[in-house]
Design a protein around this motif. Sequence first.
Motif, mmCIF file in Angstrom:
data_model
loop_
_atom_site.group_PDB
_atom_site.id
_atom_site.type_symbol
_atom_site.label_atom_id
_atom_site.label_comp_id
_atom_site.label_asym_id
_atom_site.label_seq_id
_atom_site.Cartn_x
_atom_site.Cartn_y
_atom_site.Cartn_z
ATOM 1 N N HIS A 1 0.841 -1.201 0.000
ATOM 2 C CA HIS A 1 0.000 0.000 0.000
ATOM 3 C C HIS A 1 0.876 1.250 0.000
ATOM 4 O O HIS A 1 2.070 1.211 0.266
ATOM 5 C CB HIS A 1 -0.957 0.006 1.198
ATOM 6 N N ILE A 2 0.197 2.334 -0.337
ATOM 7 C CA ILE A 2 0.808 3.661 -0.267
ATOM 8 C C ILE A 2 -0.122 4.481 0.620
ATOM 9 O O ILE A 2 -1.323 4.553 0.364
ATOM 10 C CB ILE A 2 0.943 4.292 -1.668
ATOM 11 N N MET B 1 3.720 7.530 3.666
ATOM 12 C CA MET B 1 4.078 7.944 5.029
ATOM 13 C C MET B 1 4.299 6.737 5.937
ATOM 14 O O MET B 1 4.688 6.891 7.086
ATOM 15 C CB MET B 1 2.940 8.762 5.657
ATOM 16 N N CYS B 2 4.017 5.548 5.454
ATOM 17 C CA CYS B 2 4.103 4.331 6.263
ATOM 18 C C CYS B 2 5.545 3.815 6.303
ATOM 19 O O CYS B 2 6.258 3.937 5.310
ATOM 20 C CB CYS B 2 3.191 3.265 5.668
ATOM 21 N N PRO B 3 5.962 3.230 7.424
ATOM 22 C CA PRO B 3 7.299 2.620 7.462
ATOM 23 C C PRO B 3 7.519 1.570 6.364
ATOM 24 O O PRO B 3 8.647 1.318 5.958
ATOM 25 C CB PRO B 3 7.360 1.976 8.856
ATOM 26 N N SER B 4 6.432 0.976 5.857
ATOM 27 C CA SER B 4 6.545 -0.014 4.780
ATOM 28 C C SER B 4 7.031 0.607 3.471
ATOM 29 O O SER B 4 7.379 -0.113 2.531
ATOM 30 C CB SER B 4 5.202 -0.711 4.539
ATOM 31 N N ALA B 5 7.094 1.930 3.418
ATOM 32 C CA ALA B 5 7.576 2.614 2.202
ATOM 33 C C ALA B 5 8.963 2.127 1.816
ATOM 34 O O ALA B 5 9.272 1.978 0.632
ATOM 35 C CB ALA B 5 7.583 4.128 2.407
ATOM 36 N N ASP C 1 5.797 2.720 -11.521
ATOM 37 C CA ASP C 1 5.974 1.520 -10.708
ATOM 38 C C ASP C 1 5.449 1.745 -9.294
ATOM 39 O O ASP C 1 5.829 2.706 -8.626
ATOM 40 C CB ASP C 1 7.462 1.160 -10.676
ATOM 41 N N PHE C 2 4.562 0.839 -8.842
ATOM 42 C CA PHE C 2 3.935 0.973 -7.524
ATOM 43 C C PHE C 2 4.982 1.083 -6.420
ATOM 44 O O PHE C 2 4.897 1.945 -5.556
ATOM 45 C CB PHE C 2 3.011 -0.228 -7.274
ATOM 46 N N GLY C 3 5.981 0.205 -6.441
ATOM 47 C CA GLY C 3 7.010 0.201 -5.408
ATOM 48 C C GLY C 3 7.819 1.479 -5.357
ATOM 49 O O GLY C 3 8.144 1.992 -4.277
ATOM 50 N N VAL C 4 8.128 2.021 -6.523
ATOM 51 C CA VAL C 4 8.887 3.275 -6.591
ATOM 52 C C VAL C 4 8.048 4.426 -6.025
ATOM 53 O O VAL C 4 8.538 5.236 -5.230
ATOM 54 C CB VAL C 4 9.331 3.570 -8.044
ATOM 55 N N VAL C 5 6.778 4.484 -6.412
ATOM 56 C CA VAL C 5 5.886 5.539 -5.909
ATOM 57 C C VAL C 5 5.722 5.404 -4.392
ATOM 58 O O VAL C 5 5.743 6.398 -3.671
ATOM 59 C CB VAL C 5 4.520 5.511 -6.630
ATOM 60 N N ALA C 6 5.613 4.169 -3.900
ATOM 61 C CA ALA C 6 5.494 3.949 -2.449
ATOM 62 C C ALA C 6 6.719 4.505 -1.720
ATOM 63 O O ALA C 6 6.589 5.184 -0.705
ATOM 64 C CB ALA C 6 5.323 2.466 -2.148
ATOM 65 N N LEU D 1 3.436 -5.108 2.651
ATOM 66 C CA LEU D 1 2.976 -5.416 4.003
ATOM 67 C C LEU D 1 3.092 -6.905 4.328
ATOM 68 O O LEU D 1 2.779 -7.318 5.440
ATOM 69 C CB LEU D 1 1.507 -4.990 4.171
ATOM 70 N N GLY D 2 3.499 -7.703 3.355
ATOM 71 C CA GLY D 2 3.566 -9.143 3.561
ATOM 72 C C GLY D 2 2.173 -9.762 3.578
ATOM 73 O O GLY D 2 1.202 -9.150 3.148
ATOM 74 N N TRP D 3 2.092 -10.978 4.094
ATOM 75 C CA TRP D 3 0.824 -11.707 4.177
ATOM 76 C C TRP D 3 0.075 -11.333 5.438
ATOM 77 O O TRP D 3 0.680 -11.137 6.488
ATOM 78 C CB TRP D 3 1.087 -13.215 4.203
#
Length: 93
Positions: A9-10, A40-44, A30-35, A50-52
């Motif tokens: 997620h973003i 704002m999430c640490p998962s950025a 690319d979703f990952g690049v935009v994230a 976010l995993g499973w």
Amino acid sequence: MTTKVHAAHILVKTEQEALGILFDVKHGKDFGVVAKEKSMCPSAKSGGDLGWFSRGQMVKEFETAAFALKTGELSKPVKTQFGWHVIKVIEAK
């Protein structure tokens, strides 16, 4: 029935930002690049990954949206107490 979802997620502050991100990703970014650039999430750091997760592990609005998506699909902006999310399902089982 889907019991687990692997999603990314973003997370941003406003619906307007989320709509802009959705537009950009749908039009080739690319979703990952935009994230990494916008979330704002640490998962950025991991491209929003976010995993499973199973039902009951995420806030209700996020979970409802994530479990409604098919593999590879993007959500419309989803509002939670944390802000606005654009969710991408990587895999579901």
